[in-house]
Design a protein around this motif. Structure first.
Motif, short mmCIF file in Angstrom:
data_model
loop_
_atom_site.label_atom_id
_atom_site.label_comp_id
_atom_site.label_asym_id
_atom_site.label_seq_id
_atom_site.Cartn_x
_atom_site.Cartn_y
_atom_site.Cartn_z
N TRP A 247 6.43 -6.00 -0.25
CA TRP A 247 6.25 -5.41 -1.56
C TRP A 247 7.43 -4.49 -1.84
O TRP A 247 7.78 -3.65 -1.00
CB TRP A 247 4.95 -4.62 -1.63
N GLY A 248 8.04 -4.64 -2.99
CA GLY A 248 9.18 -3.81 -3.34
C GLY A 248 8.82 -2.73 -4.33
O GLY A 248 7.95 -2.93 -5.20
N CYS B 185 12.48 0.65 -1.78
CA CYS B 185 11.79 0.44 -0.51
C CYS B 185 11.04 -0.88 -0.55
O CYS B 185 10.55 -1.31 -1.59
CB CYS B 185 10.88 1.61 -0.16
N TYR B 186 11.03 -1.50 0.62
CA TYR B 186 10.30 -2.76 0.80
C TYR B 186 9.29 -2.55 1.91
O TYR B 186 9.66 -2.21 3.03
CB TYR B 186 11.27 -3.89 1.14
N VAL B 187 8.05 -2.77 1.59
CA VAL B 187 6.98 -2.55 2.55
C VAL B 187 6.56 -3.89 3.13
O VAL B 187 6.17 -4.81 2.38
CB VAL B 187 5.79 -1.87 1.88
N CYS B 188 6.65 -4.01 4.43
CA CYS B 188 6.26 -5.24 5.10
C CYS B 188 4.81 -5.58 4.77
O CYS B 188 3.91 -4.73 4.89
CB CYS B 188 6.44 -5.10 6.61
N ALA B 189 4.58 -6.81 4.33
CA ALA B 189 3.23 -7.22 3.95
C ALA B 189 2.35 -7.45 5.16
O ALA B 189 1.13 -7.57 5.03
CB ALA B 189 3.30 -8.50 3.11
N SER B 190 2.95 -7.50 6.34
CA SER B 190 2.16 -7.75 7.54
C SER B 190 1.79 -6.47 8.27
O SER B 190 0.62 -6.22 8.55
CB SER B 190 2.95 -8.67 8.49
N CYS B 191 2.80 -5.63 8.57
CA CYS B 191 2.52 -4.44 9.39
C CYS B 191 2.65 -3.14 8.61
O CYS B 191 2.27 -2.08 9.11
CB CYS B 191 3.42 -4.41 10.62
N GLY B 192 3.23 -3.19 7.40
CA GLY B 192 3.32 -1.99 6.58
C GLY B 192 4.55 -1.15 6.84
O GLY B 192 4.71 -0.08 6.23
N ILE C 134 8.04 0.42 6.36
CA ILE C 134 8.79 0.62 5.13
C ILE C 134 10.29 0.57 5.42
O ILE C 134 10.80 1.33 6.24
CB ILE C 134 8.44 1.97 4.47
N HIS C 135 10.98 -0.34 4.73
CA HIS C 135 12.42 -0.46 4.84
C HIS C 135 13.05 0.19 3.62
O HIS C 135 12.77 -0.21 2.49
CB HIS C 135 12.83 -1.93 4.93
N TRP C 136 13.90 1.17 3.85
CA TRP C 136 14.49 1.94 2.76
C TRP C 136 15.93 1.52 2.51
O TRP C 136 16.68 1.31 3.46
CB TRP C 136 14.50 3.42 3.12
N PHE C 137 16.30 1.45 1.23
CA PHE C 137 17.68 1.15 0.89
C PHE C 137 18.14 2.13 -0.18
O PHE C 137 17.48 2.28 -1.21
CB PHE C 137 17.82 -0.28 0.37
N LEU C 138 19.27 2.78 0.09
CA LEU C 138 19.85 3.67 -0.91
C LEU C 138 20.67 2.85 -1.88
O LEU C 138 21.26 1.84 -1.50
CB LEU C 138 20.75 4.71 -0.23
N PRO C 139 20.75 3.28 -3.13
CA PRO C 139 21.58 2.56 -4.11
C PRO C 139 23.04 2.60 -3.69
O PRO C 139 23.52 3.60 -3.16
CB PRO C 139 21.34 3.31 -5.41
N GLN C 140 23.72 1.51 -3.93
CA GLN C 140 25.13 1.42 -3.55
C GLN C 140 26.00 2.19 -4.53
O GLN C 140 25.74 2.20 -5.70
CB GLN C 140 25.58 -0.04 -3.54
N ARG D 241 18.55 -12.65 4.28
CA ARG D 241 17.11 -12.56 4.11
C ARG D 241 16.56 -11.42 4.97
O ARG D 241 16.81 -11.37 6.17
CB ARG D 241 16.47 -13.89 4.52
N LEU D 242 15.82 -10.53 4.29
CA LEU D 242 15.26 -9.39 4.99
C LEU D 242 14.09 -9.81 5.86
O LEU D 242 13.19 -10.53 5.41
CB LEU D 242 14.81 -8.33 3.98
N GLN D 243 14.13 -9.39 7.12
CA GLN D 243 12.99 -9.58 8.01
C GLN D 243 12.54 -8.20 8.48
O GLN D 243 13.35 -7.30 8.70
CB GLN D 243 13.39 -10.40 9.25
N CYS D 244 11.24 -8.04 8.65
CA CYS D 244 10.71 -6.78 9.12
C CYS D 244 11.32 -6.43 10.48
O CYS D 244 11.40 -7.27 11.37
CB CYS D 244 9.20 -6.86 9.23
N GLN D 245 11.74 -5.17 10.61
CA GLN D 245 12.33 -4.74 11.88
C GLN D 245 11.31 -4.71 13.01
O GLN D 245 11.67 -4.71 14.18
CB GLN D 245 12.93 -3.34 11.72
N VAL D 246 10.06 -4.64 12.66
CA VAL D 246 9.02 -4.48 13.67
C VAL D 246 8.39 -5.82 14.05
O VAL D 246 8.33 -6.18 15.22
CB VAL D 246 7.94 -3.50 13.17
#
Ligand SMILES: [Zn+2]
Length: 70
Positions: free
Chosen positions: A30-31, A55-62, A64-70, A18-23
């Protein structure tokens, strides 16, 4: 009308984790699929494809978590 089309942020799982915001440790995002610019694609050595990233944008702090395609 916001930046993202989805009305509600959702939980996200990456490789079963489960992804958690790093911050702020929030767990709703939002994906969005984003086309990478040429310079970014070159940096990641992805010129041979039509690169896009998820990219997934944290709904709380904004953050952006980036993921490259595998
Ligand atoms: Zn956050």
């Amino acid at each position: 009308m916001g930046l993202f089309s989805e009305s509600e942020p959702t939980n996200v799982a990456i490789n079963g984790q489960r992804l958690q915001c790093q911050v702020c440790r929030h767990d709703a995002f939002w994906g969005r699929d984003v086309q990478l610019h040429t310079a970014v694609a070159t940096f990641f050595d992805l010129e041979w494809t039509n690169p896009s990233a998820r990219c997934y944008v944290c709904a709380s702090c904004g953050y952006i978590h980036w993921f490259l395609p595998q």
